[in-house]
Structures are given as C-alpha cells and as structure tokens.
Scaffold this active site. Structure first.
Site, PDB file in Angstrom:
ATOM      1  N   HIS A   1       9.235   2.507 -12.070  1.00  0.00           N
ATOM      2  CA  HIS A   1       9.125   3.830 -11.444  1.00  0.00           C
ATOM      3  C   HIS A   1      10.025   4.811 -12.190  1.00  0.00           C
ATOM      4  CE1 HIS A   1       9.309   7.004  -8.446  1.00  0.00           C
ATOM      5  NE2 HIS A   1       8.365   6.415  -7.757  1.00  0.00           N
TER       6      HIS A   1
ATOM      7  N   ALA B   1       0.298  -5.199   5.268  1.00  0.00           N
ATOM      8  CA  ALA B   1      -0.905  -5.981   4.990  1.00  0.00           C
ATOM      9  C   ALA B   1      -1.041  -7.115   5.999  1.00  0.00           C
ATOM     10  CB  ALA B   1      -0.855  -6.540   3.566  1.00  0.00           C
ATOM     11  N   GLY B   2       0.041  -7.836   6.243  1.00  0.00           N
ATOM     12  CA  GLY B   2      -0.018  -8.985   7.131  1.00  0.00           C
ATOM     13  C   GLY B   2      -0.335  -8.581   8.571  1.00  0.00           C
TER      14      GLY B   2
ATOM     15  N   LEU C   1      15.306   3.769  -4.965  1.00  0.00           N
ATOM     16  CA  LEU C   1      14.252   4.712  -5.354  1.00  0.00           C
ATOM     17  C   LEU C   1      14.478   6.129  -4.832  1.00  0.00           C
ATOM     18  CD1 LEU C   1      11.263   4.816  -6.582  1.00  0.00           C
ATOM     19  CD2 LEU C   1      10.571   4.911  -4.191  1.00  0.00           C
TER      20      LEU C   1
ATOM     21  N   PHE D   1       0.555  14.027  -5.513  1.00  0.00           N
ATOM     22  CA  PHE D   1       1.200  12.833  -6.049  1.00  0.00           C
ATOM     23  C   PHE D   1       0.715  12.637  -7.474  1.00  0.00           C
ATOM     24  CE2 PHE D   1       3.458   9.030  -4.191  1.00  0.00           C
ATOM     25  CZ  PHE D   1       4.304   9.776  -3.394  1.00  0.00           C
TER      26      PHE D   1
ATOM     27  N   ARG E   1      -0.472   1.253 -11.110  1.00  0.00           N
ATOM     28  CA  ARG E   1      -0.836   1.720  -9.777  1.00  0.00           C
ATOM     29  C   ARG E   1      -0.475   3.191  -9.613  1.00  0.00           C
ATOM     30  NH1 ARG E   1       2.204   2.568  -4.960  1.00  0.00           N
ATOM     31  NH2 ARG E   1       4.083   1.584  -5.767  1.00  0.00           N
TER      32      ARG E   1
ATOM     33  N   ARG F   1       2.658   6.990 -13.646  1.00  0.00           N
ATOM     34  CA  ARG F   1       4.035   6.493 -13.698  1.00  0.00           C
ATOM     35  C   ARG F   1       4.394   5.827 -15.015  1.00  0.00           C
ATOM     36  NH1 ARG F   1       4.647   4.175  -7.516  1.00  0.00           N
ATOM     37  NH2 ARG F   1       4.845   6.233  -6.595  1.00  0.00           N
TER      38      ARG F   1
ATOM     39  N   GLU G   1       8.500   9.654  -5.526  1.00  0.00           N
ATOM     40  CA  GLU G   1       7.657  10.575  -6.281  1.00  0.00           C
ATOM     41  C   GLU G   1       7.371  11.839  -5.473  1.00  0.00           C
ATOM     42  OE1 GLU G   1       4.756   8.552  -8.680  1.00  0.00           O
ATOM     43  OE2 GLU G   1       3.181   9.886  -7.958  1.00  0.00           O
TER      44      GLU G   1
ATOM     45  N   SER H   1      -0.765   2.046  -2.833  1.00  0.00           N
ATOM     46  CA  SER H   1      -0.406   0.694  -2.434  1.00  0.00           C
ATOM     47  C   SER H   1      -0.470   0.525  -0.919  1.00  0.00           C
ATOM     48  CB  SER H   1       0.990   0.366  -2.946  1.00  0.00           C
ATOM     49  OG  SER H   1       1.468  -0.769  -2.312  1.00  0.00           O
ATOM     50  N   LEU H   2       0.030   1.516  -0.185  1.00  0.00           N
ATOM     51  CA  LEU H   2      -0.076   1.439   1.276  1.00  0.00           C
ATOM     52  C   LEU H   2      -1.548   1.353   1.657  1.00  0.00           C
ATOM     53  CD1 LEU H   2       2.617   4.044   2.437  1.00  0.00           C
ATOM     54  CD2 LEU H   2       2.798   1.556   2.335  1.00  0.00           C
TER      55      LEU H   2
ATOM     56  N   HIS I   1       9.768  -1.561 -10.003  1.00  0.00           N
ATOM     57  CA  HIS I   1       9.380  -1.030  -8.703  1.00  0.00           C
ATOM     58  C   HIS I   1       8.256  -1.804  -8.013  1.00  0.00           C
ATOM     59  CE1 HIS I   1       8.683   1.950  -5.648  1.00  0.00           C
ATOM     60  NE2 HIS I   1       7.475   2.227  -6.069  1.00  0.00           N
TER      61      HIS I   1
ATOM     62  N   GLN J   1       5.267  -2.395 -12.724  1.00  0.00           N
ATOM     63  CA  GLN J   1       5.496  -0.950 -12.757  1.00  0.00           C
ATOM     64  C   GLN J   1       6.982  -0.597 -12.735  1.00  0.00           C
ATOM     65  OE1 GLN J   1       4.279   1.863  -9.327  1.00  0.00           O
ATOM     66  NE2 GLN J   1       2.919   2.350 -11.037  1.00  0.00           N
TER      67      GLN J   1
ATOM     68  N   GLY K   1       3.583 -13.369   6.486  1.00  0.00           N
ATOM     69  CA  GLY K   1       4.043 -12.043   6.071  1.00  0.00           C
ATOM     70  C   GLY K   1       3.656 -11.012   7.098  1.00  0.00           C
ATOM     71  N   ALA K   2       4.644 -10.233   7.549  1.00  0.00           N
ATOM     72  CA  ALA K   2       4.385  -9.243   8.593  1.00  0.00           C
ATOM     73  C   ALA K   2       4.762  -7.847   8.124  1.00  0.00           C
ATOM     74  CB  ALA K   2       5.137  -9.607   9.870  1.00  0.00           C
ATOM     75  N   GLY K   3       4.450  -7.544   6.865  1.00  0.00           N
ATOM     76  CA  GLY K   3       4.501  -6.162   6.399  1.00  0.00           C
ATOM     77  C   GLY K   3       3.200  -5.498   6.828  1.00  0.00           C
TER      78      GLY K   3
HETATM   79  C1  LIG Z   1      11.114   1.990  -2.573  1.00  0.00           C
HETATM   80  C2  LIG Z   1       9.619   1.857  -2.503  1.00  0.00           C
HETATM   81  C3  LIG Z   1       8.837   2.961  -2.200  1.00  0.00           C
HETATM   82  C4  LIG Z   1       7.458   2.841  -2.117  1.00  0.00           C
HETATM   83  N1  LIG Z   1       6.710   3.959  -1.824  1.00  0.00           N
HETATM   84  C5  LIG Z   1       5.376   3.833  -1.700  1.00  0.00           C
HETATM   85  C6  LIG Z   1       4.570   4.955  -1.331  1.00  0.00           C
HETATM   86  O1  LIG Z   1       5.074   6.052  -1.093  1.00  0.00           O
HETATM   87  N2  LIG Z   1       3.249   4.783  -1.205  1.00  0.00           N
HETATM   88  C7  LIG Z   1       2.661   3.574  -1.425  1.00  0.00           C
HETATM   89  O2  LIG Z   1       1.448   3.492  -1.282  1.00  0.00           O
HETATM   90  N3  LIG Z   1       3.392   2.501  -1.766  1.00  0.00           N
HETATM   91  C8  LIG Z   1       4.729   2.596  -1.914  1.00  0.00           C
HETATM   92  N4  LIG Z   1       5.471   1.499  -2.260  1.00  0.00           N
HETATM   93  C9  LIG Z   1       4.829   0.196  -2.379  1.00  0.00           C
HETATM   94  C10 LIG Z   1       4.533  -0.378  -1.010  1.00  0.00           C
HETATM   95  O3  LIG Z   1       5.555  -0.033  -0.114  1.00  0.00           O
HETATM   96  C11 LIG Z   1       4.432  -1.880  -1.009  1.00  0.00           C
HETATM   97  O4  LIG Z   1       3.659  -2.304  -2.077  1.00  0.00           O
HETATM   98  C12 LIG Z   1       3.763  -2.366   0.258  1.00  0.00           C
HETATM   99  O5  LIG Z   1       4.399  -1.827   1.380  1.00  0.00           O
HETATM  100  C13 LIG Z   1       3.762  -3.862   0.337  1.00  0.00           C
HETATM  101  O6  LIG Z   1       3.333  -4.254   1.624  1.00  0.00           O
HETATM  102  P1  LIG Z   1       2.983  -5.745   1.952  1.00  0.00           P
HETATM  103  O7  LIG Z   1       2.494  -5.767   3.353  1.00  0.00           O
HETATM  104  O8  LIG Z   1       2.131  -6.307   0.913  1.00  0.00           O
HETATM  105  O9  LIG Z   1       4.368  -6.523   1.841  1.00  0.00           O
HETATM  106  P2  LIG Z   1       5.795  -6.351   2.554  1.00  0.00           P
HETATM  107  O10 LIG Z   1       5.877  -5.145   3.393  1.00  0.00           O
HETATM  108  O11 LIG Z   1       6.791  -6.541   1.473  1.00  0.00           O
HETATM  109  O12 LIG Z   1       5.864  -7.570   3.534  1.00  0.00           O
HETATM  110  C14 LIG Z   1       6.030  -8.893   3.105  1.00  0.00           C
HETATM  111  C15 LIG Z   1       6.166  -9.773   4.323  1.00  0.00           C
HETATM  112  O13 LIG Z   1       6.112 -11.126   3.942  1.00  0.00           O
HETATM  113  C16 LIG Z   1       7.111 -11.835   4.595  1.00  0.00           C
HETATM  114  N5  LIG Z   1       7.426 -13.010   3.774  1.00  0.00           N
HETATM  115  C17 LIG Z   1       7.652 -13.044   2.441  1.00  0.00           C
HETATM  116  N6  LIG Z   1       7.910 -14.300   2.047  1.00  0.00           N
HETATM  117  C18 LIG Z   1       7.850 -15.077   3.153  1.00  0.00           C
HETATM  118  C19 LIG Z   1       8.041 -16.469   3.398  1.00  0.00           C
HETATM  119  N7  LIG Z   1       8.362 -17.324   2.436  1.00  0.00           N
HETATM  120  N8  LIG Z   1       7.914 -16.904   4.667  1.00  0.00           N
HETATM  121  C20 LIG Z   1       7.612 -16.064   5.673  1.00  0.00           C
HETATM  122  N9  LIG Z   1       7.426 -14.749   5.489  1.00  0.00           N
HETATM  123  C21 LIG Z   1       7.536 -14.265   4.247  1.00  0.00           C
HETATM  124  C22 LIG Z   1       8.231 -10.858   4.746  1.00  0.00           C
HETATM  125  O14 LIG Z   1       9.071 -11.230   5.803  1.00  0.00           O
HETATM  126  C23 LIG Z   1       7.465  -9.586   5.074  1.00  0.00           C
HETATM  127  O15 LIG Z   1       7.179  -9.537   6.447  1.00  0.00           O
HETATM  128  C24 LIG Z   1       6.857   1.598  -2.352  1.00  0.00           C
HETATM  129  C25 LIG Z   1       7.640   0.497  -2.658  1.00  0.00           C
HETATM  130  C26 LIG Z   1       9.010   0.626  -2.763  1.00  0.00           C
HETATM  131  C27 LIG Z   1       9.833  -0.560  -3.143  1.00  0.00           C
END
Ligand SMILES: Cc1cc2nc3c(=O)[nH]c(=O)nc-3n(C[C@H](O)[C@H](O)[C@H](O)COP(=O)(O)OP(=O)(O)OC[C@H]3O[C@@H](n4cnc5c(N)ncnc54)[C@H](O)[C@@H]3O)c2cc1C
Ligand code: SF4
Ligand code: SF4
Ligand code: FES
Lengths: 562, 335
Positions: free
Chosen positions: A232, A17-18, A242, A117, A375, A276, A245, A380-381, A340, A230, A13-15
C-alpha cells in the site's frame, strides 16, 4: 469423552466473509456454526478504513465500468467471469448491508454518498467515515446474533480433516481452557483472512497469519497467484500502520522532500489515484533515488481543511497523532509503501468451491480471482460480502441431503493431541517463534517486496529453508493450558512459513512484471508467456507450480496506463 | 527509554502460588514513541512467553487490549508509554469487573451477554424500502459517535455500578442500545423505538446509572456512554415515560432492592434526587453510617476498589438500617 460437536456447515473465521457465509448458510436451512480464534468483532475486517465499491445503476453508474476498472487494475490477471459476478452483485449487496443497519454517510438528499478511490474513473466507494470495515463488521455481528448461528469464539483451528477426499471437520483448540476438540462437519468454509504478518512490517493485525491457506495447502489443496502481494502506498514509518487511501480520495497529495508532486511523472492523468502498485513503485523509485527523507515521502493533507478532515478522516488523523506524533491538519505525514494485502490465496470457483470436495473459501484467504495482479482499493470488502454469501448459499445446498462422513474420531483427535504435546514437551532452548518470525518477515520484506529479482528471491528461499529447520525445534515456553498464546503463535508460524514458501516460489516462477509483481530482471509484462495463473500445491521438497489459463470474457488485455 | 513494566499476573488454573494475583516487574528498553502495548509485546516475544494478553490491531480498532494502566482502564495500544511512566514505572493490571482468565486476559462473557440483552440489531417496523433508507447525513454522523465503539470493555471495567451490581446493563450495552433508539430506521415510521425505550427503562436499565462519569473518562473512542444513557432517559420521557409512571422513583427503592439486593441502597436515592450534582439533598438520604464513612475519606459511590465496597457492605450488614424512603419522588432525573 465429551459429546461430539457436529454441524452441516462449519465456517472457520468470523471476519466479514465468514460471518456473511454463516448467515447465508443458516438462512439456507443448514445447521451452521462459526469458529474464530478471536471474538468476531476483533477480526481484521475492522481495519478497513476507506470504503466498499459498488456501481449503483440508479445513480447512473454501470457495473461494466466497475468491472473494467477492476480488470485493468488487476493487470488483466483477474478472471473476468468472477469479476462480472462481483460487480453485478455489488449494488444489491450494498443495499443489503444498509438495510441491516450500516450507517453509511449520505449525500444532501439523504441517499448513500460516495468518495473517489484509486484506479477508478468515477466515485463509487461507499463509506462510513474512515471506519467502514468496523461499521460493517459490527453490523454483520449483529446479524450473526440474530441468525442463531452457533458460535465458537476464541477457538483456534489446528487441522482440517479430510476423509476420502471429502471435508469431514476440523480440530480446534479452545483457547480459554486449552482443550482440544474435534468438530465434525459436512462442509467447511475457510474465511480466515490474509497472511500479512509474514512480512515485517505490515499494515495487518497480528492475527493475520495465513492459517486457512496453510490448512488447505497441507490438506492437498491449491493456492494460486501467491506472488501477488500488495504494497500500500501510504503506511506510517515505524509501526507500518495504514493511512487509508481515503486521504488521497479526498484530495491529499504525495510530495517528495522538496515538495514536488512526483506522481506527475508516473501517472499524469490519475496522479495520486493511480492503482496502488503504480503509486507504490513510484514512491519507492523516489525514495531509492534520494528524493525521500529517512526512507519516506510525504502525504500532504494540509490543504483539505480542518472541517473535512474532522468529518471524514478523523480516525486516521488520530492514528497519525498517536503513532507518528504528526497532526495531518497542520503538517504532511511521512509515509512509505508497506505490505498490505494478498491478492493470491486458496483457489476457488465463483461458488467458493476449492479443489477439495466440501471445502470452500471466501474473503482474503481465497482467490476467486477478482483481484488478479493488483486489487483496487475498496474491492476487498465487496469481495468478502459477495463471495462470502455465495459460498454460504452453495455449502448449505451441498450438505442438504448428505450424511456426515464417517471416520475414526478418537484416533484423529489423539493424533493431533500428540502432535501438540510434542511441541509443548520440546526442550526450552533454541530460537523462539518470535525470532524466526521476525527473520522471515525481514527477509520477505527485503527481497519479495515492491521490486524483486532472481538473486534476491533465491536468497529468501534459502532463508526460508533455514528457518523451517529451526522451526521444527521451536520451543514453547508456556506449558499451561488456559490462554496459552505462546503455543498459538508457534502453531501460526507453521502456517506462515507455508505461505511464505509459496509466495517466494511464485515470485521466482513468474518471469515478467505484472501488477504487484515487478521483476527488475524482467521489467515488462509478457502476455505471450505469462498471461496465466500460477497454481501451487505442496510437494515433498516445497511448493510445486502449474499453470492455469485466465478467463477472459470480453475485455482484451491492453497496455495499462493511468 | 528504559522503563519497568509492573504487571499484575494471575493464573487461576495453576496449582501453586500463581493461582492468586501477584506482581511481576519487567525492565525493558523501548523507543521513545512506543506504546504500552509495544512494551508488552516486546516482553512476550523476547522475555517471557508465559505472559498472556489479548491484542491484535495495534491501532485502537479491534478492542482487544483494554487493561488498567496506572489504575485506569484504557487501551494499551493507544497509550504512549512515556506519557504514563511514573518514576520509571508503568503499572499494568487486567480490566476490572470481569473475572481474570489469565494475567491481562479477562473473561468477557458477561460483557457480551449484556450486549445481546439489548437486542443489538436493527428492528424496522413495516416494509423495507427497495433502495436505501433515505435519512439525513447528520443523523448518520450522529450515530457514528456511538458506532465507533470497539467493544473494548474499558467503560465496563471502571463502571462504579457494575462493580457492585452485576445485573446493571452497563455503559457499553446501553450505548449500543442508543445506537438503535437514535437510528431513524429503527422502530416505527417516525423512528421511535418504543419497545426498546420501555425495556431499557426497566430495572437494570438506564435509570440504574449513577452518572459517575467514569465510563466517559475510560472510553478510548469518545463514545461517552453516560451521555447516551442520559439521552435514552430523555427519549423515554419524551415518549410518555415519566417519574410518575408506575411511581417509578418512589417504588424504585423496593423494586431495585428486590432485583439486586441491598447494595442498591447506595445508589437508588441518588438517582431519585438527580445524581451527584445534588449533593446536599443526597446527604440527607445517606445512612448515618455511610456519612461517617465518607468523613473517613471513603469515596462516596465511586468505589474504585472492591475491598472498599466489601467494607461498606459489611457495615451495612451490621447496621441493618431500614431503607430510608426518598422524600423527593418527582425530581427530574437530569439533576
Ligand atoms: C489497514 C487495512 C485497511 C483496509 N481497508 C480496506 C478498505 O478500505 N476497503 C476494502 O475493501 N478493503 C480494505 N482492506 C482489506 C480488507 O479489510 C480485508 O481484506 C478483509 O476485511 C478481509 O476480510 P476476511 O473476512 O477475509 O478476513 P478477516 O476479517 O481477517 O477475518 C479472518 C477471521 O478468521 C479467523 N481465523 C483466522 N485463522 C483462524 C484459525 N486458525 N482458527 C480460527 N479462526 C481463525 C479470525 O479470527 C478472523 O475472525 C484493508 C485492510 C487493511 C489491513
Ligand atoms: S456513568 Fe453510569 S454507566 Fe457510566 S460508569 Fe458511571 S454508573 Fe456506570
Ligand atoms: S463505549 Fe468506549 S470504553 Fe465502552 S466498550 Fe465502547 S469503545 Fe470501549
Ligand atoms: S490491539 Fe486492537 S485495540 Fe489495542
């Protein structure tokens, strides 16, 4: 056979957190790789609009206030030791992000500016316009490039390998070529994000399918508090996209069909900025009571003025124009509660460790638990950054003097090849993944949403059993190798069904109303019997539940009013 | 609304006829406010599981779904179908410049290589402050115009230089570079990113843009890459880089021919006389054959179509003209 790929620390996972985890593990000296089913900057962290919370001490804020707001927001289900860690660390993590290059909005003195917020008594949300997640994600990717972490982009993980109770690697499909690879690792950090798409509609991107939770669950790991989903308060009718907020943070009102600000009756102090779960329930009550229009109430920004909207809310204005044909500068937008975020997830400790040796989890797929029953916006960020970094640090330390677990590499890989080949070889008749996924999503959204009751949840559990039977024969129409999304969607659906089972079973188990779980048949919070986490593990007939106490340090549970 | 989606498909890995591009038509019924992406998803889910495309966010934020819609690059999720339908048909093709992996999916390797080539991370000379950097909100808001880039590749798809010269850094990478050269935190204590400016002034950099404006039109996020490229030129000149420096523009010709081959004949004279705005002067420099082509309604440099470029190429090869030396060597590049 091709050479065996291997890394000390493998992040899935490369969001946010990753990538944060990978950068930390690399900085700690571990040979680190990151694997993602989409290119890192396509990850769902992009979608975060509103901001990231931190109590900056030099601004007169106090991390304990932030912690209290978070605990109250969680309806006292959050673990207070974990929340303390997050809120204490927040300021330093925020400044780190700024130093990395995030273009946070400033105040008149050139210092970081804040916005208000929901669920918090003071403005401590730092932001980049209304695309904070994207701004953070792209900067994190810049740092990933700089770090020298090996990247496997557009590789889809199909299995987590455990050997003698120890993480040993993953198997992944290289999407572009269709090749299946085994990557050995001494530790695996799951940062795969949430599972929003198993509800229909949802604010989540199409890739958010609970893969990491499914991987851990199938490998014998623990999920926790999965019933805490959650909704939203402000999602667009139709697409379910979305509206942040941030709009209410900047002063927007919620109005019923006659223009009344109905939040007066539900949260007289915090009004639109109550937590929320509270706002979503208020909206749904109004809609059910006939005070909405076409299943929606209104978000009114017209009094905010064009200048403010253009500076701080321009992206969401564009979304309103593109997807609802409504310009929020001029008219109120129809909105409703929509799925959400999932507070539940893979159970971890404050270092990101799961109950499986060598397996870590961070971000939305994990449950530390800092969000408990609900939450707070913009927490979450923060969760992704703080616990991403901690799990990366710990994993790099953990693998330092360790050798790679030995196992039958070819045998393991071949077994997985056969499993996938069997899917491809199925006859082409029968329901496709898309039909099953839609039915699952609609059933979840009908019965495991803002208001729940025993009868409804049981109906969904039945639906899920049926759907799983159909899933066992789901055909894959595309037989090709390169970029076979048909196959990937079929595999993802398996993870989604696992998550859906645990959510429904958790919701049925918890016979009280707390945070996002509102049971019309048990409308009160019941600390005596239910102030505990629900842990779910995989059993023969479905998820097995057990209890775990909530960690309480110094904030005693009290009635929650906004 | 009933509409036919006409998709250019290809499976370069297939053995049979689908190895080469072919068109497939999908009749669909979609909601009035549906996007082109909604229609494609509907096809993939209900109709044809073999159709491959990238998409995720459905809200113009993840950058996955850039493709050519009726011939122009854009995001499928940001394009409302009923605004582009022509006689009941919407034509959808993969993005240009980058090679096709399958159907609407293109290989982004070259896109990311170019991004990495500009050192895409903040480089602050000297010690970091203890707290945040103190910078003006205006400076950050100005950068937001560029950081809102979602790396979708629409600009790259339609860039007229990249189409003929793959060594050019291109609009997305140069916009990314501007994100640092304009950041007061990058570079020295005055926020001057000298090393970057010099590197970006090398061949393949900012001076290779012909200012055709295609990237500005293609960009779904208002990043306006061309304007950023011009701003980098200006920053470089302010820092002492000028047209006499290394006799840049007189030498540009030979230098650039050496680095990317003959095709630069098509654009180097143009940049030396100040872009398309200076059409009369430009015409003087154009090889006779090229002028003839133009009269034959060949688009000037803005070849949208590889076939045309190939035709020009062939003509040049046949004519083997001596490179004309630009007569004006010290014109402002800002035309
Ligand atoms: C519309 C929206 C608005 C939001 N606004 C806010 C905000 O303002 N403030 C806040 O704090 N939070 C907010 N959130 C929540 C927050 O954005 C997310 O909870 C957070 O970004 C999740 O990050 P993450 O790194 O955990 O996962 P993600 O960013 O979802 O990354 C997941 C990663 O895992 C990889 N992956 C998944 N499955 C596999 C697999 N099988 N094999 C290989 N790779 C895989 C994906 O490719 C991706 O790179 C919002 C969420 C949404 C939906
Ligand atoms: S203006 Fe320059 S960068 Fe933009 S498309 Fe034209 S040549 Fe390419
Ligand atoms: S500059 Fe615009 S078109 Fe180019 S990649 Fe960025 S967002 Fe896409
Ligand atoms: S689907 Fe994300 S940009 Fe179109």
């Amino acid at each position: 056979m091709a050479e065996v790929l291997q890394h000390d620390v493998l992040v899935v996972g490369a969001g946010l957190a990753g990538m944060r985890a990978a950068i930390a593990a690399r900085a700690g000296g571990a040979n680190t790789a990151i694997i993602s089913k989409v290119h890192p900057v396509r990850s769902h962290s992009n979608a975060a609009q509103g901001g990231i919370n931190a109590a900056l001490l030099d601004r007169g804020d106090d991390w304990e206030d932030h912690a209290y707001d978070t605990i109250k927001g969680s309806d006292f289900l959050g673990d207070q030791d974990a929340i303390e860690v997050m809120c204490r660390q927040a300021g330093a993590s925020l400044i780190d992000m700024e130093h990395m290059g995030v273009t946070f909005n400033r105040d008149d003195d050139g210092r970081l500016g804040t916005r208000a917020f929901g669920g918090q008594r003071r403005a401590r949300t730092f932001f980049v316009g209304d695309f904070t997640g994207q701004a953070l994600l792209h900067v994190m990717f810049e740092q990933l490039i700089k770090s020298g972490v090996q990247r496997y982009e557009e590789w889809f993980v199909t299995a987590l390998i455990m050997e003698d109770g120890q993480a040993a690697g993953v198997i992944a499909l290289e999407i572009r070529t269709g090749e299946l690879h085994l990557i050995r690792a001494k530790s695996v950090i799951l940062a795969t994000g949430g599972c929003g798409r198993l509800f229909e509609p949802s604010t989540n991107a199409l890739i958010v399918t609970g893969d990491g939770m499914g991987l851990v669950y199938n490998a014998g790991g623990q999920l926790m508090d999965m019933e805490m989903v959650q909704y939203h308060p402000t999602t667009l009718a139709g697409s379910g996209v979305l509206i942040s907020e941030a709009a209410r943070g900047e002063g927007a009102y919620l109005r019923d069909k006659d223009g009344n600000r109905f939040m007066e009756r539900y949260a007289p102090n915090m009004m639109e900025l109550a937590s929320r779960d509270v706002v979503s329930r208020a909206e749904q009550t109004e809609i059910n009571g006939g005070n909405g229009v076409d299943g929606c109430v209104y978000l009114d920004c017209t009094h905010l003025g064009e200048a403010l909207i253009m500076e701080k809310l321009s992206q969401i204005r564009e979304i309103g124009i593109d997807l609802a044909g409504t310009d929020m500068i001029r008219e109120p937008i129809p909105i409703r509660p929509g799925m959400h975020y999932i507070m539940g997830g893979i159970k971890t400790d404050i270092e990101g460790r799961t109950n499986l040796n060598g397996v870590y989890a961070a971000g939305e797929c994990a449950n530390v638990s800092v969000h408990g029953g609900n939450r707070l916006g913009a927490n979450s960020l923060l969760d992704t950054i703080v616990f991403g970094e901690r799990s990366g640090n710990h994993a790099s330390e953990f693998t330092r003097d360790m050798s790679f677990p030995e196992f039958d590499i070819n045998g393991t890989l071949n077994r997985e090849r056969r499993r996938i080949q069997e899917m491809l070889d199925r006859p082409e008749n029968g329901d496709r993944w898309s039909a099953i996924r839609r039915e699952m999503g609609e059933s979840m959204n009908r019965n495991v949403a803002v208001f729940r009751n025993e009868e409804g949840i049981e109906e969904t559990i039945d639906d899920l059993h049926q759907l799983r039977r159909r899933y066992e024969n789901v055909p894959v129409h595309n037989k090709g190798k390169n970029f076979n999304t048909d196959l990937i969607f079929a595999l993802e659906l398996g993870y989604m069904l696992d998550c859906a089972d645990t959510i429904a079973v958790g919701a049925l188990d918890r016979k009280e109303s707390r945070g996002a779980q509102f049971r019309t048949d048990y409308p009160e919070r019941n600390d005596e019997e239910w102030l505990h986490h629900i842990v779910l593990t995989k059993g023969d007939g479905g998820p097995i539940t057990s209890e775990l106490p909530v960690t309480i340090t110094k904030w005693t549970p009290e009635e929650r009013k906004y | 609304m009933d509409v036919t989606i006409r998709v250019k498909r290809q499976d370069p890995e297939a053995d049979g006829e689908h190895r080469l591009p072919y068109w497939q038509e999908y009749p669909v019924t979609i909601a009035d406010n549906a996007t082109v992406l909604d229609a494609l998803i509907q096809i993939r889910e209900d109709d044809d599981g073999t159709l491959s495309l990238r998409c995720s966010c459905r809200s113009a934020i993840c950058g996955s779904c850039a493709m050519r819609i009726n011939g122009h690059a854009g995001l499928a999720c940001k394009t409302i179908a009923n605004t582009v339908v022509q006689d009941g048909v919407i034509t959808v093709e993969p993005a240009g410049v980058m090679p096709v992996v399958k159907d609407l999916v293109v290989n982004f390797d070259m896109f990311w290589e170019k991004i990495e080539a500009v050192d895409p991370f903040l480089k602050h000379m000297g010690r970091e402050p203890d707290g945040e950097y103190i910078v003006s909100n205006d400076a950050m808001l100005h950068l937001s115009g560029v950081t809102s880039c979602i790396m979708c590749g629409a600009c790259v798809s339609d860039c007229t230089v990249l189409e003929v010269d793959p060594t050019f850094l291109g609009p997305a990478a140069l916009a990314k570079a501007y994100r640092f050269t304009a950041d007061p935190r990058d570079g020295d204590s005055d926020g001057v990113s000298m090393e970057r400016l010099w590197a970006l002034s090398e061949p393949t950099g900012v001076w290779d843009c012909t200012r055709c404006n295609e990237c500005v039109q293609a960009c779904p996020k208002g990043v306006a890459p061309m304007d950023r490229i011009m701003a980098i030129r200006e920053q470089a000149i302010q820092q002492g880089y000028n047209n006499n420096n290394g006799a840049r523009h007189t030498d540009a010709f030979t230098e650039s021919v050496a680095h990317s081959g003959r095709l630069d004949e098509l654009r180097l004279p143009i940049k030396s006389v100040g872009g398309f705005t200076n059409m009369p002067a430009l015409m003087d420099y154009m090889p006779v054959a090229f002028r003839a082509l133009r009269r034959g309604k060949m688009p000037p440099i803005a070849h949208k179509n590889v076939d045309n470029v190939e035709a020009v190429r062939r003509l040049f090869r046949q004519l083997e003209p001596d490179p004309p030396a630009p007569r004006v060597s010290n014109n402002s590049p800002f035309g």
